[in-house]
Design a protein around this motif. Structure first.
Motif, short mmCIF file in Angstrom:
data_model
loop_
_atom_site.label_atom_id
_atom_site.label_comp_id
_atom_site.label_asym_id
_atom_site.label_seq_id
_atom_site.Cartn_x
_atom_site.Cartn_y
_atom_site.Cartn_z
N VAL A 413 0.74 -1.32 -0.08
CA VAL A 413 -0.02 0.00 -0.07
C VAL A 413 0.77 1.29 -0.07
CG1 VAL A 413 -2.08 -1.03 1.03
CG2 VAL A 413 -0.03 -0.15 2.48
N GLU A 414 2.05 1.25 0.60
CA GLU A 414 2.88 2.28 0.61
C GLU A 414 3.44 2.69 -0.94
OE1 GLU A 414 2.90 0.80 4.80
OE2 GLU A 414 3.10 -0.10 2.63
N ASP A 415 3.47 1.61 -1.77
CA ASP A 415 3.88 1.94 -3.18
C ASP A 415 2.91 2.58 -3.86
OD1 ASP A 415 6.52 0.90 -2.63
OD2 ASP A 415 5.79 -1.13 -3.11
N ILE A 416 1.56 2.02 -3.53
CA ILE A 416 0.36 2.76 -4.18
C ILE A 416 0.33 4.02 -3.75
CG2 ILE A 416 -2.00 2.53 -4.37
CD1 ILE A 416 -1.73 -0.36 -4.13
N ALA A 417 0.51 4.66 -2.50
CA ALA A 417 0.34 5.95 -1.95
C ALA A 417 1.12 6.72 -2.66
CB ALA A 417 0.58 5.94 -0.57
N ASP A 418 2.35 6.12 -2.76
CA ASP A 418 3.66 6.75 -3.40
C ASP A 418 3.34 7.18 -5.03
OD1 ASP A 418 6.21 8.14 -3.63
OD2 ASP A 418 7.00 6.43 -4.72
N MET A 419 2.52 6.04 -5.61
CA MET A 419 2.08 6.57 -6.69
C MET A 419 1.05 7.53 -6.90
SD MET A 419 0.29 3.59 -9.48
CE MET A 419 -1.13 3.70 -8.62
N TYR A 420 0.42 7.33 -5.99
CA TYR A 420 -0.81 8.44 -5.97
C TYR A 420 -0.29 9.95 -5.96
CZ TYR A 420 -4.78 5.43 -5.33
OH TYR A 420 -5.56 4.06 -5.47
N LEU A 421 0.64 10.08 -4.93
CA LEU A 421 1.59 11.41 -4.77
C LEU A 421 2.14 11.76 -6.10
CD1 LEU A 421 2.47 13.72 -3.29
CD2 LEU A 421 4.26 12.27 -2.16
N ASP A 422 2.75 10.56 -6.75
CA ASP A 422 3.46 11.01 -8.04
C ASP A 422 2.33 11.75 -9.05
OD1 ASP A 422 5.92 10.46 -7.21
OD2 ASP A 422 5.70 8.36 -7.79
N ASN A 423 1.14 11.00 -8.99
CA ASN A 423 0.17 11.22 -9.89
C ASN A 423 -0.21 12.81 -9.61
OD1 ASN A 423 -2.25 11.45 -11.67
ND2 ASN A 423 -2.50 9.19 -11.29
N LEU A 424 -0.61 13.14 -8.33
CA LEU A 424 -0.79 14.60 -8.16
C LEU A 424 0.47 15.46 -8.37
CD1 LEU A 424 -2.48 14.10 -4.63
CD2 LEU A 424 -3.66 14.32 -6.76
N VAL A 425 1.45 15.15 -8.34
CA VAL A 425 2.60 15.76 -8.81
C VAL A 425 2.38 16.17 -10.26
CG1 VAL A 425 5.23 16.37 -9.27
CG2 VAL A 425 4.03 15.31 -6.87
N GLU A 426 2.35 14.96 -11.17
CA GLU A 426 2.29 15.03 -12.35
C GLU A 426 1.13 16.04 -12.93
OE1 GLU A 426 0.62 11.77 -14.60
OE2 GLU A 426 2.68 11.81 -16.08
#
Length: 812
Positions: A413-426
């Motif tokens: 789940v930490e990796d998915i959260a990191d992906m969500y943050l990257d998505n918001l940055v993008e």
């Protein structure tokens, strides 16, 4: 109801739709409250002793069930009414039922920086301001960039700040974020950190006058450029300008503000009024953000130019809007559809234009990302948000469910959260403030205008609310961000509707229950998140063990006794996932804490308040203060309790820090109690300096097959056998190690997956010879305050993937 919520996400302006959505939300909250309250009451019954249970448990259970049943029937009735209303009005709402699941994006390899290297439409602006900075006489002068929010004042200032001509002109460049929630102490501390001073000279300064004096002394005689970004009040200038010396050497202060009176008040010699982008510049910026240097296809230009024009020349609106457009299909049909949705923006002005465009960008987010974005509103304006903590909070709040991670061999789940943050940055909804050595997001910020969207949308939906006082009667939201000034005031009222409480303010010490802890204990028993940042508990937290729904806890204990009381209370919190415990003295982790099956992250941070106050004294010789700091670093850690062989493994634990390396710790780790541990910090136990560290590490590390990050503090004797280290290791930090054998560097060079090696505080004895094949994956080598007794030689073929070699304080 889920179908309805998904189908109407772009129709919330419709009063009928909004009414149904509000009813769904309220009934969901009631159901959640009913279940969680029943669990709390049942837990109280289990907590009674056997004799009391025998007489009262059956009676109380019989009383509880009808009450729960009545509440359930009322909730069920409300749900049926909502369903009937949805069915009756389906045609009116124009809803086409669909069930499109959010397709998870792959982890984004490249993060966007806070500022672009080339900022479209600002070449003329930056050239003009640079001319003013280099002109004038030798007296200290102020230059001002003035304009409304979102015009790019900070972007322009950053472009100037990073200009090569400016860096050659001003040997000392310092950047200070001010913002509307200005704190003199925080700002002065951020400036001190940029002055290349030994950390011990400023770390424990708390008085603003002392900080200003230290800044003035450090910058005296040097030609500098200081940027004070986003000044709102004249008081800020009154409190800060004395920190920067008048040495008649051509130094400059560059300020950005949206308040014209600030320019006059600071006696700025030049004020640059930032203007809107014209249509050509807007289109150029639009194309750059969507297509990079490739350029826009000719068939898309008409629709694209209309979208760019609709942003009214406001750079922030263009950047955020293109973050949405870049995710859409690049077809004429799709672009015409987007363009038609924003045509009505031509009729709006000023902040309404920006707000509407930002709201449109928010509405376009996938359902899974919306609560993650709204949650950014819990942080104060211009707050530098730790990405790791933010992701852990998202998980604790339930925004990222364990089922989303899929099978056991898929992403955590930490990796998915990191992906969500990257998505918001993008999508340009989050700005990267700093990066980790692996290019991941370390800290981030949200633009003030975007933060306003988070707060207004959250309050309307009862998702989250920002308050200045701890008062349960003033908020009906599920989450409360307490952003107080001065002392944290106690709450009134008996019961909280909120499930999450986060503190942001000055350090506050609670010595009595009436100062706030009693109110939290009695009214916050359904809490999931309790982030008591800057609140120091000077009393034992009675009732903490009753907060059985708690998933995230951050708290500071003022003594060893209170720290141990906190740890003992946690043993009943079966849902706890993340623990941040600040301590003033060493503690022992109880055995029962490992029975918490949900526990994932344990951060133990130590702060010796006596040494901290002692090292603040300017009259104390510098070498004594340095030794005191080193003593503080050496003396802080936590001990492990003895664990019985055969006890259940702590399967979910990923992070464990500040644990003493001794025979007990080695035994626990060697038993394989933490099979999924990925981050570990070990330190030498100060009272046992002669223990065999090397053997302990050999016995401990080889069992940690998933360990990725290892930090060793005050430990110099490391295994020389590469097989003693997990092959999974990607980062090793060795800090305050005294003397380190050069052969250990050679050993670490054999680790196949090591990407980051950080050495801080100590000396390396002997020559380090890296030959072809050594450090095959190393990307970052960071040496700080390290003395080399010999030579460090890197032959061709060694470190083939090195990207950064950082050595701010290295001595040959």
């Amino acid at each position: 109801m889920n179908v309805f919520m998904k189908s109407t996400k772009g129709m919330r302006d419709n009063e009928s739709v909004r009414e149904v959505v509000n009813k769904i939300r309220d009934v969901a909250h009631k159901a959640e409250d009913m279940v969680d309250t029943y669990v709390v009451n049942a837990n109280k019954q289990r907590g009674r002793n056997m004799l009391v249970k025998y007489f009262f448990h059956r009676k109380n259970h019989v009383i509880m069930l009808p009450e729960v049943n009545d509440k359930f029937e009322a909730i069920l009735s409300s749900i049926l009414e909502i369903r009937e209303k949805i069915n009756e009005n389906m045609f009116i709402y124009g809803i086409q039922q669909r069930n499109k699941e959010f397709a998870k994006d792959s982890l984004i390899a490249r993060r966007r920086d806070v500022e672009e290297e080339e900022v479209v439409g600002m070449v003329r602006d930056s050239d003009e301001v640079i001319r003013q900075l280099e002109g004038g006489d030798l007296s200290r002068e102020v230059v001002c960039i003035l304009g409304m929010g979102g015009l790019g004042k900070t972007t322009l200032a950053r472009k100037i700040y990073n200009n090569d001509k400016i860096k050659s002109m001003f040997p000392y460049c310092v950047w200070g974020f001010v913002s509307n929630y200005y704190s003199a102490q925080e700002l002065l501390m951020s400036i001190l950190k940029l002055l290349d001073l030994p950390e011990e000279e400023y770390k424990y300064l708390t008085n603003p006058e002392q900080m200003k004096r230290k800044i003035r002394e450090s910058m005296s005689g040097k030609k500098y450029l200081v940027v004070l970004d986003d000044i709102w009040y004249t008081q800020v200038w009154d409190e800060l300008h004395e920190a920067f010396p008048h040495d008649n050497n051509g130094s400059r202060i560059l300020i950005t503000t949206r308040m014209e009176n600030i320019s006059r008040y600071t006696n700025a010699t030049f004020t640059y009024r930032l203007s809107f982008l014209d249509e050509t510049q807007s289109w150029e910026l639009f194309c750059y953000k969507v297509f990079g240097k490739a350029g826009c296809p000719l068939e898309l230009e008409p629709a694209g130019k209309k979208m760019a024009k609709a942003c009214k020349g406001l750079p922030l609106a263009i950047v955020v809007f293109t973050g949405m457009v870049a995710k859409k299909e690049r077809s004429l049909r799709e672009w015409n559809r987007i363009q038609n949705h924003i045509s009505w923006y031509h009729a709006h002005e000023d902040y309404r234009i920006v707000t509407d465009i930002l709201k449109l960008s928010y509405d376009s987010l996938p359902r899974t990302l919306k609560p993650c974005f709204l949650y950014l509103g819990v942080y104060p304006e211009d707050y530098e948000i730790p990405a790791r903590t933010l992701c852990q909070l998202w998980i604790s709040e339930g925004f990222i469910q364990a089922t989303e991670a899929g099978p056991s061999n898929s992403q955590e789940v930490e990796d998915i959260a990191d992906m969500y943050l990257d998505n918001l940055v993008e999508r340009s909804l989050v700005q990267v403030a700093s990066k980790r050595s692996d290019e991941g997001v370390k800290t981030c910020r949200v633009h003030p205008l975007l933060r306003e969207i988070c707060i207004s949308e959250s309050k309307e939906n009862k998702f989250m609310e920002v308050c200045e006082e701890l008062d349960a009667n003033r908020s009906d939201s599920r989450r409360v961000s307490l952003q107080y000034k001065g002392e944290c005031l106690p709450t009134t009222g008996d019961k909280w509707l909120a499930r999450s409480l986060l503190f942001f303010g000055e350090e506050t010490r609670w010595e009595r229950e009436s100062q706030g802890w009693k109110q939290i204990r009695n009214g916050f028993n359904l809490a999931r998140v309790l982030d008591m940042n800057q609140v120091v508990l000077g009393l034992s937290p009675r009732g903490l063990k009753t907060l059985i729904h708690l998933r995230f806890l951050k708290v500071t204990a003022s003594s060893r006794r209170i720290g141990n009381d906190v740890l003992a209370s946690l043993c009943n919190l079966s849902s706890l996932e993340t623990l941040y415990l600040w301590l003033r003295d060493e503690v022992t982790l109880p055995n029962k804490i490992w029975k918490l099956k949900s526990l994932r992250h344990v951060y133990l941070n130590f702060d010796n308040i006596i040494l901290r106050e002692w090292t603040r004294k300017e009259s104390m010789p510098r070498i004594i203060r340095q030794r005191a700091k080193r003593l503080q670093i050496w003396s802080k850690g936590a001990s492990m309790s003895e664990m019985k062989i055969g006890e259940t493994k702590v399967e979910n634990l990923q992070t464990l820090n500040n644990i003493y390396l001794n025979a007990r710790t080695a035994s626990v780790l060697n038993k394989g109690m933490f099979p999924n541990l990925t981050k570990l910090t070990l330190r030498r136990e100060p009272t046992k300096l002669l223990e065999p560290e090397k053997e302990y590490l050999e016995n401990s590390l080889m069992c940690l097959n998933k360990l990725r990050r290892l930090k060793l503090l005050c430990i110099a004797k490391l295994p020389l056998d590469p097989n003693a280290y997990p092959i999974s290791l990607t980062k090793i930090t060795i800090g305050y190690f005294g003397k380190l054998d050069a052969g250990i560097i050679k050993t670490l060079g054999q680790l196949a997956n090591l990407r980051t090696l950080k050495l801080v505080g100590g000396s390396i004895n002997g020559d380090v010879n890296c030959v072809a094949g050594d450090f095959p994956q190393l990307q970052v080598l960071h040496l700080s305050d390290v003395q080399l007794a010999g030579r460090w030689k890197v032959e061709e073929g060694a470190m083939p993937h090195i990207r950064y070699c950082i050595n701010p304080h290295i001595h040959d």
